[in-house]
Structure formats: C-alpha cells, structure tokens
Write a protein that holds these residues in place. Structure first.
Motif, PDB file in Angstrom:
ATOM      1  N   ALA A 196       1.030  -1.416  -0.372  1.00 15.28           N
ATOM      2  CA  ALA A 196      -0.424   0.098  -0.167  1.00 15.28           C
ATOM      3  C   ALA A 196       0.758   1.479  -0.282  1.00 15.28           C
ATOM      4  O   ALA A 196       1.349   1.265   1.121  1.00 15.28           O
ATOM      5  N   VAL A 197       0.411   2.331  -0.841  1.00 16.24           N
ATOM      6  CA  VAL A 197       0.778   3.992  -1.111  1.00 16.24           C
ATOM      7  C   VAL A 197       1.394   3.917   1.222  1.00 16.24           C
ATOM      8  O   VAL A 197       0.403   4.339   1.765  1.00 16.24           O
ATOM      9  N   GLY A 198       1.849   4.615   1.242  1.00 18.58           N
ATOM     10  CA  GLY A 198       2.421   5.090   2.865  1.00 18.58           C
ATOM     11  C   GLY A 198       2.679   4.214   3.614  1.00 18.58           C
ATOM     12  O   GLY A 198       3.162   4.088   4.819  1.00 18.58           O
ATOM     13  N   GLN A 199       3.065   2.771   2.852  1.00 23.72           N
ATOM     14  CA  GLN A 199       3.682   1.348   3.668  1.00 23.72           C
ATOM     15  C   GLN A 199       5.517   1.432   4.284  1.00 23.72           C
ATOM     16  O   GLN A 199       5.913   1.980   2.860  1.00 23.72           O
ATOM     17  N   GLU A 200       5.647   1.124   5.218  1.00 27.55           N
ATOM     18  CA  GLU A 200       6.899   0.996   5.706  1.00 27.55           C
ATOM     19  C   GLU A 200       7.801  -0.080   5.122  1.00 27.55           C
ATOM     20  O   GLU A 200       7.354  -1.059   5.517  1.00 27.55           O
ATOM     21  N   LEU A 201       9.157   0.280   4.618  1.00 26.91           N
ATOM     22  CA  LEU A 201       9.615  -1.401   3.833  1.00 26.91           C
ATOM     23  C   LEU A 201      10.835  -1.190   4.515  1.00 26.91           C
ATOM     24  O   LEU A 201      11.552  -0.283   4.380  1.00 26.91           O
TER      25      LEU A 201
ATOM     26  N   ARG B 109       6.778  15.494  -3.211  1.00 24.96           N
ATOM     27  CA  ARG B 109       7.189  14.434  -2.079  1.00 24.96           C
ATOM     28  C   ARG B 109       8.234  14.956  -1.629  1.00 24.96           C
ATOM     29  O   ARG B 109       9.731  16.277  -2.050  1.00 24.96           O
ATOM     30  N   PRO B 110       9.107  14.948  -0.359  1.00 25.53           N
ATOM     31  CA  PRO B 110      10.384  15.521   0.160  1.00 25.53           C
ATOM     32  C   PRO B 110      11.650  14.052  -0.349  1.00 25.53           C
ATOM     33  O   PRO B 110      10.903  13.921  -0.619  1.00 25.53           O
ATOM     34  N   ALA B 111      12.210  15.257  -0.400  1.00 19.47           N
ATOM     35  CA  ALA B 111      13.613  14.887  -0.741  1.00 19.47           C
ATOM     36  C   ALA B 111      14.617  14.659   0.174  1.00 19.47           C
ATOM     37  O   ALA B 111      14.469  14.798   1.245  1.00 19.47           O
ATOM     38  N   VAL B 112      14.764  13.685  -0.427  1.00 18.80           N
ATOM     39  CA  VAL B 112      16.732  13.293   0.179  1.00 18.80           C
ATOM     40  C   VAL B 112      17.502  14.158  -0.175  1.00 18.80           C
ATOM     41  O   VAL B 112      18.321  14.608  -0.981  1.00 18.80           O
ATOM     42  N   SER B 113      18.584  13.972   1.215  1.00 16.47           N
ATOM     43  CA  SER B 113      19.499  14.949   1.237  1.00 16.47           C
ATOM     44  C   SER B 113      20.630  14.691   2.229  1.00 16.47           C
ATOM     45  O   SER B 113      20.318  14.050   3.749  1.00 16.47           O
TER      46      SER B 113
ATOM     47  N   THR C 190       6.135   5.903  -1.675  1.00 17.31           N
ATOM     48  CA  THR C 190       4.466   7.273  -1.474  1.00 17.31           C
ATOM     49  C   THR C 190       4.529   7.079  -2.849  1.00 17.31           C
ATOM     50  O   THR C 190       2.710   7.202  -2.882  1.00 17.31           O
ATOM     51  N   GLU C 191       4.471   6.288  -4.196  1.00 22.40           N
ATOM     52  CA  GLU C 191       3.455   5.978  -5.071  1.00 22.40           C
ATOM     53  C   GLU C 191       4.119   4.567  -5.795  1.00 22.40           C
ATOM     54  O   GLU C 191       5.381   4.692  -6.166  1.00 22.40           O
TER      55      GLU C 191
END
Length: 194
Positions: free
Chosen positions: A111-116, A148-152, A168-169
């Motif tokens: 599911a979108v929102g699922q943490e893996l 969507r937030p970025a990785v930095s 997220t998608e």
C-alpha cells in the motif's frame, strides 16, 4: 525483399497469426539484439535462424545482463505473439508476457504509505535506488518530486546499506516506484518487502 512473392508460405503463415496467440518453438540463435526462435508450426525463414524473434525487453520482467541469462540455444519456449514484422517477415514474440509481472504482484501486496526495508542498490544525482526484493527497485528522489519530500544529501547512503523507506507512489504504466524516508522514530517497525 518482397517477402509476399519470394516466400508466400512464410507470408501466409505470419498473416494467419493473431496478437495473443501462444506459439511454441526452440531457441535457434542468440544475438546481442535478441533471440531467434524456430516455431513448431511455422515454416523455415529463408534468411534468419528462425521465423520467431524476441527482442531483449520481451525476454524477462527483470533486468538482465545478456539474453543467455534467460534462454539457451536449443531450449524449448512458449511465447505470446505480439505482431507480424512485415519488414523482416518474422513473428515478434514475448517470453515475459506468459510470466506474472513482479511489479503488479508488488503493487497488489503493498500500500502507498507502507513502510518497508530495502537495500541501497546505487546512488545517482536523481536520488537513491533501493532494491525492495524480487527484482523491484524504487527511487528515493534527491529533490522533491510531485510534492514528495527530498532525500538530502545522496552521499549519506552507501551501496549495500539496508534502509527503511516509505512507498509514496506506485506508477504501474510507467513502471516506477517512488519512495521517501520514514518520519524520525517510525522506522523501527518497518517490514521487509520480500
């Protein structure tokens, strides 16, 4: 070459095929650009090792380094007929069409929102590619994409490192998965994608 007049039997055979037909045969030759297949019910091709042809992207859903990662000369195969290539007078075939799509299976169970949890496969200027298992790779963007937030920064990740991510998608038509980092303190409960 005017295949219709030079090889009427071959032309008639190819015209009789319909998209979605399942054809069986034997791998006749493997080239860097694809695989020739001698079809059980088809005539011989006057120029090529087989009247059936599979382009590299139709061999497997997974990324491969060479056609020999999937097939070997002499191997029996069943393929789906895609189209009649009138220029080369050959049947364009797909081996992967008869296999389940691992991305669809991933989308069905995730599911979108699922943490893996996944493993960093590589880093690039666009972001971090994360292996989620079963040949599925998602992108953790280095800049904001569609809100969507970025990785930095990307440099904080090492190839082979296991990290927690949030889906997220999932874009099935484009065959892309976008990821983000979990909120701080949430990644202890992440599940493996496999």
């Amino acid at each position: 070459m005017d295949w219709q007049s030079e090889s009427p039997e071959l032309w008639a055979f190819l015209e009789s095929l319909h998209r979605g037909d399942i054809l069986s045969g034997t791998v006749a030759a493997i080239e860097r650009f694809g695989v020739f297949v001698t079809l059980d019910d088809g005539p011989a091709h006057p120029l090529f090792p087989g009247v059936g042809f599979i382009v590299i992207p139709e061999l497997s859903w997974r990324r491969i380094d060479a056609p020999t990662d999937v097939v070997q000369v002499g191997q029996r195969v069943a393929c789906e007929f895609l189209q009649f290539d009138t220029y080369n007078a050959e049947a364009r075939l797909s081996l992967k069409a008869l296999e389940p799509d691992p991305l669809q299976a991933f989308a069905d169970r995730t599911a979108v929102g699922q943490e893996l949890r996944g493993t960093v496969e590589k880093t690039a200027s666009i972001g971090v590619f994360v292996d989620l298992g079963d040949g599925i790779v998602g992108l953790l963007p280095s800049r904001e994409v569609h809100g969507r937030p970025a990785v930095s920064p990307v440099e904080e990740f090492e190839v082979g490192e296991e990290i927690a991510v949030v889906v997220t998608e999932i874009e099935l038509p484009a065959r892309r998965i976008f990821l983000s980092r979990p909120e701080v303190g949430r990644h202890e409960g992440a599940t493996s994608a496999t």
